[in-house]
Design an enzyme around this catalytic site. Structure first.
Site, PDB file in Angstrom:
ATOM      1  N   HIS A  64       0.830  -1.196   0.000  1.00  0.00           N
ATOM      2  CA  HIS A  64       0.000   0.000   0.000  1.00  0.00           C
ATOM      3  C   HIS A  64       0.875   1.261   0.000  1.00  0.00           C
ATOM      4  O   HIS A  64       1.910   1.282   0.678  1.00  0.00           O
ATOM      5  CB  HIS A  64      -0.894   0.036   1.238  1.00  0.00           C
ATOM      6  CG  HIS A  64      -1.883  -1.093   1.305  1.00  0.00           C
ATOM      7  ND1 HIS A  64      -1.528  -2.352   1.722  1.00  0.00           N
ATOM      8  CD2 HIS A  64      -3.193  -1.133   0.993  1.00  0.00           C
ATOM      9  CE1 HIS A  64      -2.600  -3.136   1.679  1.00  0.00           C
ATOM     10  NE2 HIS A  64      -3.620  -2.427   1.247  1.00  0.00           N
ATOM     11  N   GLU A  99       9.038  -2.099   3.054  1.00  0.00           N
ATOM     12  CA  GLU A  99       9.727  -0.857   2.716  1.00  0.00           C
ATOM     13  C   GLU A  99      11.171  -0.894   3.205  1.00  0.00           C
ATOM     14  O   GLU A  99      12.100  -0.471   2.495  1.00  0.00           O
ATOM     15  CB  GLU A  99       8.988   0.331   3.328  1.00  0.00           C
ATOM     16  CG  GLU A  99       7.728   0.764   2.598  1.00  0.00           C
ATOM     17  CD  GLU A  99       6.551  -0.173   2.799  1.00  0.00           C
ATOM     18  OE1 GLU A  99       5.546  -0.018   2.102  1.00  0.00           O
ATOM     19  OE2 GLU A  99       6.621  -1.071   3.668  1.00  0.00           O
ATOM     20  N   ASP A 113      26.730  -1.436  -7.968  1.00  0.00           N
ATOM     21  CA  ASP A 113      26.907  -0.732  -9.242  1.00  0.00           C
ATOM     22  C   ASP A 113      28.088   0.233  -9.184  1.00  0.00           C
ATOM     23  O   ASP A 113      28.853   0.356 -10.162  1.00  0.00           O
ATOM     24  CB  ASP A 113      25.627   0.033  -9.578  1.00  0.00           C
ATOM     25  CG  ASP A 113      25.753   0.835 -10.855  1.00  0.00           C
ATOM     26  OD1 ASP A 113      25.895   0.220 -11.929  1.00  0.00           O
ATOM     27  OD2 ASP A 113      25.730   2.088 -10.773  1.00  0.00           O
TER      28      ASP A 113
END
Length: 305
Positions: A64, A99, A113
């Site tokens: 949500h 989250e 990265d």
């Protein structure tokens, strides 16, 4: 998505961790000296993690959208491992563990990265939830022992067999879900003296006495008038919580005269007689309300952290 409209807002937090493993000490040295060619790895990865936390619902379909009100990122280096620890907080109806884990994952990927030009052997390991607080599991011990309840439906028409009771049954379903034993259930007319006598009688034998019906403004709505004079201590906060919860969902909830208080060691509630009104009133305060029995039995209040 799962329907969470019946839930109440609580302070919720979650802490997650991810581990980035490099293959050589030179990579750790470059991180600590801020000498990685692509820039400041820790700050860039942290920024990416903050964006990830706030946008989790756009990546994970069943999550949500929610107000993220706090996020903290910490790093710890041990040997060739960088531990990422992220904490997320919100005041909302659902938790933030996904989250937190999403943020930890994106921080780890950003570090990968930025470090891959100088280290081809980097691995990401152990994205996991460390702990969470504020959901149902944080309040599961509110019921100190098996409690008993009696449910009374106050309605002339239902007592005369003209209508079927649904509100009382909705209340009992919520009580059973909260592990409260239903000791009795009955339907009585909207009679002030009968309502009062039932409270005086049953408060001696049950922990929880719940009335539904008779809290409106019609001439036969007398449940508050029957109970208010005999309640020893009103609990305005619970009454306010019930009305606030209802008002957020139905503008007529402000007209309800719900009453909550104690009679001896019995908790007495007078809730609306409509099915939705009764169900929403129970959703507003259960199971958290059961903490009152710890207080009535002399236990200390659980400190908020």
């Amino acid at each position: 998505m799962v329907d969470i409209t019946h839930k109440i807002n609580t302070l919720r937090s979650a802490t997650a961790q991810a581990t980035v493993c490099v293959s050589k000490q030179e990579t750790i040295d470059a991180l600590q000296r801020n000498a990685v060619p692509k820039g400041n790895v820790f700050e860039m990865a942290k920024t990416a993690g903050l964006f990830a936390v706030k946008n989790t619902h756009t990546s994970i379909p069943d999550c949500h959208p929610l107000p993220v009100e706090y996020t903290a990122v910490d790093y710890r280096i041990e040997g060739l491992q960088v531990f990422i620890v992220i904490t997320v907080k919100t005041v909302y109806k659902t938790g933030v563990e996904v989250e937190a884990m999403h943020g930890a994952s994106v921080i780890a990927l950003t570090m990968y990265d930025m470090l891959k030009p100088i280290d081809k052997g980097i691995e990401i390991n152990n994205v996991k939830l460390l702990h969470k607080k504020g959901g149902k599991s944080s309040f599961k011990d509110q019921n100190p022992s098996r409690l008993s309840a009696h449910v009374i439906v106050c309605s002339d028409s239902i007592s005369e067999g003209k209508k079927e009771d649904r509100a009382g049954k909705a209340i009992m379903e919520k009580l059973q879900a909260s592990d409260v034993q239903i000791q009795g259930y009955e339907i009585i007319p909207d009679d002030l003296q009968t309502i009062r006598n039932k409270a005086l009688e049953l408060s001696e034998v049950v922990n929880l006495l719940i009335y539904t019906g008779g809290t409106g403004l019609s001439i036969r709505d007398v449940t508050p008038e029957a109970l208010e004079p005999i309640l020893e201590r009103r609990i305005p906060g619970v009454e306010e919580a019930i009305r606030k919860y209802g008002q957020d969902r139905m503008p007529y909830a402000m007209l309800s005269r719900s009453v909550v208080g104690t009679l001896g060691n019995c908790l007495v509630l007078a809730l609306p007689g409509s099915t939705n009104g009764a169900k929403e009133s129970m959703d507003a305060v259960f199971p958290h309300l059961l903490h009152v029995f710890k207080i009535l039995r002399g236990a200390q209040h659980q400190a908020n952290e």
